[in-house]
Design a protein around this motif. Structure first.
Motif, PDB file in Angstrom:
ATOM      1  N   LEU A   6       0.858  -1.174   0.000  1.00 24.97           N
ATOM      2  CA  LEU A   6       0.000   0.000   0.000  1.00 24.97           C
ATOM      3  C   LEU A   6       0.898   1.228   0.000  1.00 24.97           C
ATOM      4  O   LEU A   6       1.902   1.262   0.705  1.00 24.97           O
ATOM      5  N   TYR A  19      -2.198   1.240  -4.331  1.00 20.48           N
ATOM      6  CA  TYR A  19      -1.760  -0.112  -3.985  1.00 20.48           C
ATOM      7  C   TYR A  19      -1.116  -0.776  -5.187  1.00 20.48           C
ATOM      8  O   TYR A  19      -1.335  -0.378  -6.330  1.00 20.48           O
ATOM      9  N   TYR A  47      -6.069  -0.053   7.832  1.00 23.63           N
ATOM     10  CA  TYR A  47      -5.911  -1.457   8.212  1.00 23.63           C
ATOM     11  C   TYR A  47      -6.930  -2.334   7.489  1.00 23.63           C
ATOM     12  O   TYR A  47      -6.598  -3.430   7.013  1.00 23.63           O
ATOM     13  N   CYS A  50      -5.785  -2.931   4.041  1.00 25.35           N
ATOM     14  CA  CYS A  50      -4.695  -3.920   4.062  1.00 25.35           C
ATOM     15  C   CYS A  50      -5.255  -5.336   4.198  1.00 25.35           C
ATOM     16  O   CYS A  50      -4.817  -6.251   3.492  1.00 25.35           O
ATOM     17  N   GLN A  51      -6.214  -5.517   5.078  1.00 32.22           N
ATOM     18  CA  GLN A  51      -6.793  -6.846   5.287  1.00 32.22           C
ATOM     19  C   GLN A  51      -7.542  -7.327   4.043  1.00 32.22           C
ATOM     20  O   GLN A  51      -7.393  -8.473   3.627  1.00 32.22           O
ATOM     21  N   ASN A  53      -7.066  -6.585   1.007  1.00 38.83           N
ATOM     22  CA  ASN A  53      -6.192  -6.772  -0.156  1.00 38.83           C
ATOM     23  C   ASN A  53      -4.946  -7.596   0.146  1.00 38.83           C
ATOM     24  O   ASN A  53      -4.022  -7.637  -0.663  1.00 38.83           O
ATOM     25  N   GLU A  54      -4.914  -8.228   1.316  1.00 40.85           N
ATOM     26  CA  GLU A  54      -3.787  -9.076   1.722  1.00 40.85           C
ATOM     27  C   GLU A  54      -2.454  -8.329   1.639  1.00 40.85           C
ATOM     28  O   GLU A  54      -1.474  -8.807   1.076  1.00 40.85           O
ATOM     29  N   ILE A  55      -2.443  -7.142   2.226  1.00 45.78           N
ATOM     30  CA  ILE A  55      -1.262  -6.275   2.238  1.00 45.78           C
ATOM     31  C   ILE A  55      -0.684  -6.280   3.642  1.00 45.78           C
ATOM     32  O   ILE A  55      -1.409  -6.101   4.613  1.00 45.78           O
ATOM     33  N   ASP A  56       0.630  -6.493   3.759  1.00 48.94           N
ATOM     34  CA  ASP A  56       1.260  -6.443   5.083  1.00 48.94           C
ATOM     35  C   ASP A  56       2.437  -5.480   5.120  1.00 48.94           C
ATOM     36  O   ASP A  56       3.255  -5.492   6.027  1.00 48.94           O
ATOM     37  N   GLU A  57       2.486  -4.601   4.106  1.00 46.25           N
ATOM     38  CA  GLU A  57       3.591  -3.649   3.999  1.00 46.25           C
ATOM     39  C   GLU A  57       3.062  -2.342   3.406  1.00 46.25           C
ATOM     40  O   GLU A  57       2.282  -2.359   2.460  1.00 46.25           O
ATOM     41  N   ILE A  58       3.513  -1.225   3.978  1.00 45.53           N
ATOM     42  CA  ILE A  58       3.097   0.097   3.515  1.00 45.53           C
ATOM     43  C   ILE A  58       4.328   0.911   3.145  1.00 45.53           C
ATOM     44  O   ILE A  58       5.333   0.884   3.849  1.00 45.53           O
ATOM     45  N   ILE A  91       1.644  -4.944  10.393  1.00 44.83           N
ATOM     46  CA  ILE A  91       1.858  -4.155   9.171  1.00 44.83           C
ATOM     47  C   ILE A  91       3.157  -3.375   9.334  1.00 44.83           C
ATOM     48  O   ILE A  91       3.341  -2.617  10.277  1.00 44.83           O
TER      49      ILE A  91
END
Length: 145
Positions: A6, A19, A47, A50-51, A53-58, A91
């Protein structure tokens, strides 16, 4: 396949969001609006994005002066990062030098003859897109070494 990331461009009353998908194509997503300097009001929505879209990094834009020295906005950005990471420990936020990202976004929109009103709606998203693209290019270059 790469991790999705993200991109965020933090302003005084807006937060541009973009994203990357799993093949690192970047997309503008939305602009969040909030009361002046009430950044924490955006945390739950970030958050949730992120959830979903299965994102764990910004990749968060880090505003520096043209000289490279930290600015007052740099301190605010560091505080945003710290507070978000304390609330959502899963994250990771990476700071990305964002000098001129908004300038580039405005230039692109101007070249496309986008009206001033429409430009205000999307400039933060495009700045987030620039920040995210910068981060992904840097990450690819670091992995290539």
């Amino acid at each position: 396949m790469s991790k999705k990331v993200l991109g965020l461009d933090l302003g005084k009353i807006t937060l541009g969001v973009a994203y990357s998908d799993s093949i690192e194509i970047v997309h503008p997503l939305k602009t969040l609006r909030f009361k002046a300097n009430d950044y924490q009001s955006t945390f739950d929505e970030i958050y949730k994005i992120c959830q979903e879209n299965e994102i764990d990094e910004i990749a968060l834009g880090y505003p520096l002066h043209l000289s490279g020295e930290p600015s007052e906005r740099s301190k605010i950005t560091l505080s945003f990062k710290k507070d978000f990471e304390e609330k959502y420990k899963d994250i990771k936020i990476n700071l990305v030098d964002e000098r001129l990202s908004s300038v580039e976004a405005n230039k692109s929109l101007s070249e496309l003859n986008v009206t001033h009103e429409k430009r205000k709606e999307v400039v933060d998203q495009l700045a987030a897109l620039e920040i995210l693209d910068t981060y992904l290019r840097r990450r690819r270059n670091d992995h290539g070494k």
